[in-house]
Design an enzyme around this catalytic site. Structure first.
Site, mmCIF file in Angstrom:
data_model
loop_
_atom_site.group_PDB
_atom_site.id
_atom_site.type_symbol
_atom_site.label_atom_id
_atom_site.label_comp_id
_atom_site.label_asym_id
_atom_site.label_seq_id
_atom_site.Cartn_x
_atom_site.Cartn_y
_atom_site.Cartn_z
ATOM 1 N N ASP A 11 0.861 -1.176 0.000
ATOM 2 C CA ASP A 11 0.000 0.000 0.000
ATOM 3 C C ASP A 11 0.903 1.233 0.000
ATOM 4 O O ASP A 11 2.126 1.137 -0.154
ATOM 5 C CB ASP A 11 -1.006 -0.039 1.166
ATOM 6 C CG ASP A 11 -0.352 0.132 2.534
ATOM 7 O OD1 ASP A 11 0.892 0.218 2.605
ATOM 8 O OD2 ASP A 11 -1.094 0.179 3.529
ATOM 9 N N CYS A 68 3.086 -3.418 3.999
ATOM 10 C CA CYS A 68 2.205 -2.308 4.382
ATOM 11 C C CYS A 68 2.863 -1.615 5.564
ATOM 12 O O CYS A 68 4.048 -1.837 5.812
ATOM 13 C CB CYS A 68 0.774 -2.779 4.653
ATOM 14 S SG CYS A 68 0.567 -3.942 6.016
ATOM 15 N N THR A 70 2.521 -1.831 8.936
ATOM 16 C CA THR A 70 2.986 -2.766 9.974
ATOM 17 C C THR A 70 3.273 -4.160 9.429
ATOM 18 O O THR A 70 3.988 -4.939 10.056
ATOM 19 C CB THR A 70 1.897 -2.946 11.046
ATOM 20 O OG1 THR A 70 0.704 -3.412 10.393
ATOM 21 C CG2 THR A 70 1.607 -1.638 11.771
ATOM 22 N N GLY A 71 2.639 -4.498 8.320
ATOM 23 C CA GLY A 71 2.669 -5.868 7.802
ATOM 24 C C GLY A 71 1.493 -6.692 8.306
ATOM 25 O O GLY A 71 1.218 -7.781 7.794
ATOM 26 N N ILE A 72 0.784 -6.172 9.286
ATOM 27 C CA ILE A 72 -0.293 -6.963 9.904
ATOM 28 C C ILE A 72 -1.482 -7.127 8.961
ATOM 29 O O ILE A 72 -1.985 -8.240 8.747
ATOM 30 C CB ILE A 72 -0.731 -6.323 11.243
ATOM 31 C CG1 ILE A 72 0.416 -6.364 12.251
ATOM 32 C CG2 ILE A 72 -1.958 -7.047 11.800
ATOM 33 C CD1 ILE A 72 0.182 -5.526 13.504
ATOM 34 N N HIS A 101 10.729 -23.933 8.757
ATOM 35 C CA HIS A 101 9.669 -24.713 9.416
ATOM 36 C C HIS A 101 8.297 -24.539 8.786
ATOM 37 O O HIS A 101 7.467 -25.434 8.890
ATOM 38 C CB HIS A 101 9.574 -24.330 10.904
ATOM 39 C CG HIS A 101 10.707 -24.882 11.720
ATOM 40 N ND1 HIS A 101 10.699 -24.894 13.098
ATOM 41 C CD2 HIS A 101 11.885 -25.448 11.346
ATOM 42 C CE1 HIS A 101 11.823 -25.443 13.549
ATOM 43 N NE2 HIS A 101 12.570 -25.777 12.498
ATOM 44 N N HIS A 136 7.952 -31.027 9.511
ATOM 45 C CA HIS A 136 7.323 -29.727 9.251
ATOM 46 C C HIS A 136 6.319 -29.828 8.091
ATOM 47 O O HIS A 136 5.287 -29.171 8.114
ATOM 48 C CB HIS A 136 8.386 -28.672 8.968
ATOM 49 C CG HIS A 136 9.356 -28.547 10.098
ATOM 50 N ND1 HIS A 136 8.963 -28.108 11.352
ATOM 51 C CD2 HIS A 136 10.671 -28.864 10.196
ATOM 52 C CE1 HIS A 136 10.008 -28.140 12.166
ATOM 53 N NE2 HIS A 136 11.051 -28.599 11.498
HETATM 54 C C1 RB5 Z 1 -2.167 2.347 6.525
HETATM 55 O O1 RB5 Z 1 -2.346 3.512 7.238
HETATM 56 C C2 RB5 Z 1 -1.963 1.162 7.455
HETATM 57 O O2 RB5 Z 1 -3.139 0.913 8.170
HETATM 58 C C3 RB5 Z 1 -1.532 -0.046 6.679
HETATM 59 O O3 RB5 Z 1 -0.374 0.260 5.978
HETATM 60 C C4 RB5 Z 1 -1.212 -1.294 7.479
HETATM 61 O O4 RB5 Z 1 -0.304 -1.022 8.495
HETATM 62 C C5 RB5 Z 1 -2.341 -2.121 7.882
HETATM 63 O O5 RB5 Z 1 -2.210 -3.167 8.525
#
Ligand code: RB5
Length: 150
Positions: A11, A68, A70-72, A101, A136
Site C-alpha cells: 500500500d 504495508c 505494519t505488515g499486519i 519450518h 514440518h
Molecule cells: C495504513 O495507514 C496502514 O493501516 C496499513 O499500511 C497497514 O499497516 C495495515 O495493517
C-alpha cells in the site's frame, strides 16, 4: 538464493520500500511482477494483498512479497487464501524460521516498523533459506486443505 519470479504488492505506507525491494530483486536476476500500489497516495491494503495472494494461491507465482505499514493487514488478508503461507517477518530470525519450518511463500514486512537495510537483509535470508520438510511438512499438511477462499 531462490530465483523464482516474485509478485510484489504494497500500500502507500510501504510504497518506497517496495521500490527498493524491486530494485534489489532485479539486480539479483529475479523477475518481479509489480501488482501496485503505484505511488504514495492513500490506498486500501486489501486490494493489493488480494492481488498478490490470489496469484500465489493459483500457482501463477511460487512466491510473493507484501508490504504495508505494519505488515499486519497484509498478513491477515494473504492468509485467507488456500496454499498461501504468509509470514510477517520484521526480524531475521522469523524470516529464517518461516522458511525452515513453515515453508512460507509470501514474505510480509512492515515499512513503518523496519528500515530499508534490515528489510533487504530479511529478504535475502528468506530467499536463501530452504524448507526443512519432514515433520514440518506433516504439520503443514494438517491445515493446507482447509478450503478457504482461492
Ligand atoms: C495504513 O495507514 C496502514 O493501516 C496499513 O499500511 C497497514 O499497516 C495495515 O495493517
Amino acid at each position: 538464493m531462490n530465483k523464482s519470479p516474485v509478485v510484489i504488492g504494497s500500500d502507500h505506507a510501504a510504497y518506497q520500500l517496495k521500490e527498493k525491494i524491486k530494485k534489489f530483486l532485479i539486480e539479483n536476476g529475479i523477475a518481479v511482477e509489480d501488482a501496485g500500489a503505484q505511488g504514495e497516495g492513500s490506498v486500501d491494503y486489501p486490494d493489493y494483498g488480494i492481488k498478490v495472494a490470489s496469484l500465489v494461491s493459483a500457482g501463477k507465482f511460487d512466491r510473493g512479497i507484501l508490504l504495508c505499514g505494519t505488515g499486519i493487514g497484509m498478513s491477515i488478508v494473504a492468509n485467507r487464501f488456500s496454499n498461501v503461507r504468509a509470514a510477517l517477518c520484521n526480524d531475521l530470525f522469523s524470516a529464517i524460521m518461516s522458511r525452515r519450518h513453515n515453508n512460507s511463500n509470501v514474505l510480509v514486512m512492515g515499512g513503518r516498523v523496519i528500515g530499508d537495510v534490515l528489510a533487504i537483509e530479511i529478504l535475502k535470508a528468506w530467499l536463501e533459506t530452504p524448507f526443512e520438510g519432514g515433520r514440518h511438512q506433516k504439520r503443514l499438511d494438517k491445515f493446507n486443505d482447509m478450503g478457504r477462499s482461492a
